[in-house]
Design a protein around this motif. Structure first.
Motif, PDB file in Angstrom:
ATOM      1  N   SER A   2       0.950  29.963   2.560  1.00 20.21           N
ATOM      2  CA  SER A   2       0.955  30.233   4.065  1.00 20.21           C
ATOM      3  C   SER A   2      -0.269  30.202   4.762  1.00 20.21           C
ATOM      4  O   SER A   2      -0.395  29.976   6.141  1.00 20.21           O
ATOM      5  CB  SER A   2       1.981  31.216   4.545  1.00 20.21           C
ATOM      6  N   TYR A   3      -1.324  30.481   3.914  1.00 24.10           N
ATOM      7  CA  TYR A   3      -2.720  30.480   4.514  1.00 24.10           C
ATOM      8  C   TYR A   3      -3.547  29.357   4.418  1.00 24.10           C
ATOM      9  O   TYR A   3      -4.769  29.246   4.673  1.00 24.10           O
ATOM     10  CB  TYR A   3      -3.464  31.980   3.624  1.00 24.10           C
ATOM     11  N   LYS A   6      -5.107  27.939   7.596  1.00 23.46           N
ATOM     12  CA  LYS A   6      -5.512  28.833   8.492  1.00 23.46           C
ATOM     13  C   LYS A   6      -7.362  28.872   8.390  1.00 23.46           C
ATOM     14  O   LYS A   6      -7.659  28.837   7.580  1.00 23.46           O
ATOM     15  CB  LYS A   6      -4.977  30.116   8.029  1.00 23.46           C
ATOM     16  N   THR A   7      -7.658  29.188   9.536  1.00 25.77           N
ATOM     17  CA  THR A   7      -9.023  29.469   9.581  1.00 25.77           C
ATOM     18  C   THR A   7      -9.418  30.900   8.980  1.00 25.77           C
ATOM     19  O   THR A   7      -8.697  31.628   8.777  1.00 25.77           O
ATOM     20  CB  THR A   7      -9.708  29.246  11.158  1.00 25.77           C
ATOM     21  N   ASN A   8     -10.881  31.138   8.782  1.00 29.39           N
ATOM     22  CA  ASN A   8     -11.305  32.290   8.068  1.00 29.39           C
ATOM     23  C   ASN A   8     -10.836  33.427   9.159  1.00 29.39           C
ATOM     24  O   ASN A   8     -10.576  34.328   8.736  1.00 29.39           O
ATOM     25  CB  ASN A   8     -12.865  32.189   8.258  1.00 29.39           C
ATOM     26  N   ASP A   9     -11.058  33.276  10.570  1.00 29.60           N
ATOM     27  CA  ASP A   9     -10.839  34.196  11.416  1.00 29.60           C
ATOM     28  C   ASP A   9      -9.115  34.463  11.225  1.00 29.60           C
ATOM     29  O   ASP A   9      -8.810  35.717  11.529  1.00 29.60           O
ATOM     30  CB  ASP A   9     -10.927  33.646  13.102  1.00 29.60           C
ATOM     31  N   GLU A  10      -8.263  33.765  11.226  1.00 27.07           N
ATOM     32  CA  GLU A  10      -7.086  33.589  11.161  1.00 27.07           C
ATOM     33  C   GLU A  10      -6.619  34.640   9.903  1.00 27.07           C
ATOM     34  O   GLU A  10      -5.849  35.579   9.777  1.00 27.07           O
ATOM     35  CB  GLU A  10      -6.214  32.527  11.157  1.00 27.07           C
ATOM     36  N   ILE A  11      -7.348  34.368   8.714  1.00 31.24           N
ATOM     37  CA  ILE A  11      -6.958  34.876   7.373  1.00 31.24           C
ATOM     38  C   ILE A  11      -7.718  36.445   7.563  1.00 31.24           C
ATOM     39  O   ILE A  11      -6.942  37.609   7.089  1.00 31.24           O
ATOM     40  CB  ILE A  11      -7.635  34.216   6.328  1.00 31.24           C
ATOM     41  N   TYR A  12      -8.776  36.665   8.494  1.00 32.66           N
ATOM     42  CA  TYR A  12      -9.397  37.723   8.342  1.00 32.66           C
ATOM     43  C   TYR A  12      -8.472  38.634   9.070  1.00 32.66           C
ATOM     44  O   TYR A  12      -8.102  39.829   8.711  1.00 32.66           O
ATOM     45  CB  TYR A  12     -10.561  37.790   9.009  1.00 32.66           C
ATOM     46  N   ALA A  13      -7.712  38.237  10.085  1.00 33.88           N
ATOM     47  CA  ALA A  13      -7.141  39.004  11.070  1.00 33.88           C
ATOM     48  C   ALA A  13      -5.592  39.523  10.302  1.00 33.88           C
ATOM     49  O   ALA A  13      -5.174  40.496  10.432  1.00 33.88           O
ATOM     50  CB  ALA A  13      -6.656  38.361  12.306  1.00 33.88           C
ATOM     51  N   ALA A  14      -5.100  38.659   9.556  1.00 32.15           N
ATOM     52  CA  ALA A  14      -3.882  38.713   8.889  1.00 32.15           C
ATOM     53  C   ALA A  14      -4.242  39.741   7.723  1.00 32.15           C
ATOM     54  O   ALA A  14      -3.379  40.787   7.509  1.00 32.15           O
ATOM     55  CB  ALA A  14      -3.411  37.689   8.033  1.00 32.15           C
ATOM     56  N   ASP A  17      -4.520  43.471   9.072  1.00 31.69           N
ATOM     57  CA  ASP A  17      -3.275  44.024   9.446  1.00 31.69           C
ATOM     58  C   ASP A  17      -2.870  44.552   8.184  1.00 31.69           C
ATOM     59  O   ASP A  17      -2.083  45.553   8.293  1.00 31.69           O
ATOM     60  CB  ASP A  17      -2.489  42.815  10.052  1.00 31.69           C
TER      61      ASP A  17
END
Length: 100
Positions: A2-3, A6-14, A17
């Protein structure tokens, strides 16, 4: 999976969390074919490229980034790919350990 898009920023945020402040850095990246496998009567050659980024878990900044390409030849495409992945994984691990 599912990643994957995704961008690095989106992966970092997930990841932030999930782990909160329990980790200092995160390693993300891909191994991809650099070119189609070459097969002939002598075997197969596979070329893969690893794009690896290490992010700080404090703020998502890039701590280290590398791109490494490697090739391997073996009796068939599957075994050449496995050999190449193994060789490339070792090179990437060394690069991350000594590059950071």
């Amino acid at each position: 999976t599912s990643y994957l898009k995704k961008t690095n920023d989106e992966i970092y945020a997930a990841c932030k969390d999930i782990v909160g402040n329990a980790a200092n850095f995160m390693i993300i990246g891909t191994f991809q074919y650099s070119e189609p496998a070459v097969e002939n009567e002598n075997g197969a050659t596979v070329t893969l490229t690893a794009d690896i980024t290490c992010l700080s878990m404090k703020d998502g900044s890039t701590l280290y980034k590398t791109t490494i390409t490697d090739s391997a030849t073996d009796k068939n495409k599957w075994s050449a790919e496995q050999k190449c992945r193994s060789n490339l994984a070792e090179k990437v691990a060394d690069a991350v350990i000594y590059g950071m």
